[in-house]
Scaffold this active site. Structure first.
Site, PDB file in Angstrom:
ATOM      1  CE1 TYR A 104      -3.612  -1.707   5.096  1.00 62.12           C
ATOM      2  CE2 TYR A 104      -3.656   0.489   4.188  1.00 62.12           C
ATOM      3  CZ  TYR A 104      -3.547  -0.890   3.856  1.00 62.12           C
ATOM      4  OH  TYR A 104      -3.564  -1.373   2.665  1.00 62.12           O
TER       5      TYR A 104
ATOM      6  CE  LYS B 188      -1.310  -3.833   3.227  1.00 60.50           C
ATOM      7  NZ  LYS B 188      -1.454  -4.754   2.023  1.00 60.50           N
TER       8      LYS B 188
ATOM      9  CB  SER C 181      -0.786  -0.055   1.307  1.00 57.41           C
ATOM     10  OG  SER C 181      -1.501   1.207   1.192  1.00 57.41           O
TER      11      SER C 181
END
Ligand code: UDP
Length: 353
Positions: free
Chosen positions: A141, A145, A117
């Site tokens: 998040y 990643k 991402s």
């Protein structure tokens, strides 16, 4: 090539599976169905239901299916949820990911493509963002990643993994068979289409006082078909690569504002789609756009579906065909035990409406 798609029953995974099958690859999907849908796994792909945290199961599937490469799309991916439940994100995205890497190492599988991402960049200092730009995630998040990319890098160095990580922002659109169906839904385009369908009264626009031409945030949208094509190219590129982790951004370098999305959706759906401006959502940078020059140059990636209208009309067509999402076709997978006893569910056995 025999490919295991981990998280292959989700939106990005299932549409990528379609692309891999169309290119002649043999695909097995490994998914815990926590957010994915069994009905999204199309034949002749087989579905193995299992958790990314289950080392033994992963290793036995990799061996039994004689997997040559893994596409990893199985991450928890909601920014808000990650802020509230960081532990969940570290467990799934980092610890689960490392469990998968260990299983790959033991099974002798070294080719890996990660659906990462652009959230790893945090608030960009400049746009469009390039791969070498500073990574400084602003939520768990993005942090998880990035942490998993770190693990991939060190596995590449220590165990000769040939790995590619693809960083992108907002995925949109649908294929004829598969589209976006999340509960709860937090993403702009599916929420706009819910309003078009009369499932909600209006769209909330989170802030109109950003330093952008119309005051709303600008985001980089990629059609899920173009993402599938990038996954395919990356998997193929791991074939003759040196042991390393290579990182590529997938972006449009232009982006669309929230208002532009709502406006285009009105045109595509011919519905009114009322919108109300509300206060900013926490943690939303004004402009997120990535440069995909490197992916174009080195992977030969040529996005074919970059028009916002096309993304919206494909997503709209899929919603009209699946008014209740996958709920219409959902039923537990009919798990058939294969010769090796691994419990592989034939996707053929599943009904699709
Ligand atoms: N957004 C919005 N209303 C919504 C959902 C999202 O205005 O109901 C905005 C959000 O603030 C962001 C953009 O749309 O600027 C894209 O948000 P989304 O959650 O779809 O994806 P993100 O960019 O956070 O990954």
């Amino acid at each position: 090539m025999r490919i295991l798609v981990v998280g292959g029953a989700g939106y990005v995974g299932s549409t990528s599976v379609e692309t891999l099958i169309a290119a002649g690859h043999e695909v097995t999907v490994f998914d815990d169905l926590s957010t994915g849908h069994a009905a999204s796994v199309i034949p002749p792909a087989g579905l193995v239901r299992g958790s990314i945290q289950d080392h033994a199961r992963l290793e036995s599937v990799l061996r039994e299916r004689r997997v040559e490469a893994v596409l990893h799309c199985a991450a928890k991916s909601l920014v808000g949820e990650s802020m509230a439940e960081p532990g969940l994100y570290y467990r799934h995205n980092v610890s689960g990911g490392v469990t998968m890497l260990e299983a790959m190492r033991r099974a002798g599988v070294s080719r890996l493509v990660y659906s990462s991402s652009a959230a790893v960049y945090g608030e960009p200092r400049r746009v469009p963002i390039a791969e070498a730009d500073r990574t400084d995630p602003i939520n768990p998040y993005g942090a998880t990643k990035l942490a998993f990319e770190g693990a991939m890098r060190w596995f590449a160095a220590a165990h000769d993994f040939r790995a590619i990580s693809l960083r992108y922002f907002n995925v949109a659109g649908a294929t004829q068979l598969n589209g976006e169906d999340h509960e709860p839904e937090t993403h702009l385009i599916p929420l706009v289409l819910r309003v078009a369908l009369g499932e909600a009264t209006h769209v909330q626009i989170f802030g109109q006082d950003y330093p952008t031409p119309d005051g709303t945030c600008i985001r980089d949208f990629i059609h899920v078909r173009d993402l599938g094509a990038a996954h395919l190219l990356a998997l193929e590129a791991t074939g003759d690569a040196e042991p390393s982790l290579e990182v590529y951004n997938l972006g449009s370098a232009a982006g669309f504002s929230v208002r532009e999305v709502v406006e285009a959706a009105r045109k595509v759906t011919s519905r009114a789609i009322p919108a109300r401006v509300v206060k900013r959502r926490k943690g939303d940078p004004p402009v997120l756009v990535a440069s995909s020059r490197r992916a174009r140059r080195e992977l030969g990636w040529q996005p074919q579906h970059s028009k916002l209208e096309e993304m919206l009309s494909d997503a709209w067509a899929w919603r009209l065909d699946h008014l209740r999402g996958y709920a219409e076709s959902a039923r537990p997978p009919e798990t058939a035990t294969d010769q090796n006893g691994s419990g592989v569910a034939a996707a053929e056995a599943m009904s699709r409406s």
